[in-house]
Scaffold this motif. Sequence first.
Motif, mmCIF file in Angstrom:
data_model
loop_
_atom_site.group_PDB
_atom_site.id
_atom_site.type_symbol
_atom_site.label_atom_id
_atom_site.label_comp_id
_atom_site.label_asym_id
_atom_site.label_seq_id
_atom_site.Cartn_x
_atom_site.Cartn_y
_atom_site.Cartn_z
ATOM 1 N N SER A 1 43.466 8.412 -64.263
ATOM 2 C CA SER A 1 43.231 8.364 -62.992
ATOM 3 C C SER A 1 44.217 6.598 -63.725
ATOM 4 C CB SER A 1 41.955 8.197 -62.146
ATOM 5 O OG SER A 1 41.249 7.601 -63.578
ATOM 6 N N GLU B 1 42.151 3.621 -58.881
ATOM 7 C CA GLU B 1 41.423 5.373 -58.438
ATOM 8 C C GLU B 1 39.831 4.697 -59.158
ATOM 9 O OE1 GLU B 1 44.379 8.978 -57.926
ATOM 10 O OE2 GLU B 1 43.922 8.001 -59.379
ATOM 11 N N ASP C 1 36.501 5.257 -57.349
ATOM 12 C CA ASP C 1 35.181 6.006 -57.683
ATOM 13 C C ASP C 1 34.302 5.389 -58.494
ATOM 14 O OD1 ASP C 1 34.507 9.048 -58.664
ATOM 15 O OD2 ASP C 1 34.721 8.108 -60.044
ATOM 16 N N GLY D 1 30.344 11.323 -63.322
ATOM 17 C CA GLY D 1 31.937 11.944 -63.380
ATOM 18 C C GLY D 1 32.532 12.845 -64.133
#
Length: 227
Positions: free
Chosen positions: A6, A10, A14, A130
């Motif tokens: 990422s 991002e 997140d 995550g």
Amino acid sequence: MARRRSSLAEDVMDRVARLPWWLGVLLAIVSHLLLRPLAQRPLPPYTPGTSIAMPAMVQGLAAAGQIALPLLCLAGAGVSAWRRRQRRGLARDAAQRPAMDAVNGMSWREFELLVGEAFRQQGYRVAETGGGGPDGGVDLLLAKPGANGSEKYLVQCKHWRAWKVGVGVVRELYGVMAATGAAGGYVVTAGRFTDEAVRFAEGRNVVLVEGAELVRMIRGARSGGSG
């Protein structure tokens, strides 16, 4: 499969999305207020033998950051609010439908959200790691105030319906618990556990939760809240 790397933007969005939505909005406001003075600060006058490259670079980054960072925080707050609404909708549907029908039609991501909401309703603070996916490791981190401070619990979600969850999954979680000093752990599945997995969990502070029991947890919390 290797996970796609990422970008920094991002990653920021997140991380904010894992926070309560209102905290993301607060971060957007605070970041703008902190960066705006840096962006508007006049550059020092040029004198021979000195360089203004570093102050100019800092000012340029602050000028861009005062807009970009709050926008990323607001986007993350929007995702957080959407996930919150989705979690509550899943919990509501699970409480109203027949036990196994409530989880059989879910994707692994929806199942993980439902599990997190079930523990929230039990009074835990829930953080998503995550590192999910259909066969990820620890999916949720739980915290609940205890006599010795906030105690940490680990949750592994297994959205398996076609076969039973074996002892290897329980051993894996127990090893992570020992390595991180967690007070306990949960393995939650939409299916069932093998007898060997059940025997291994006994006396090790690992709780095994099957799909029907997960739905009963949600129904009990909702009826208790209504009462």
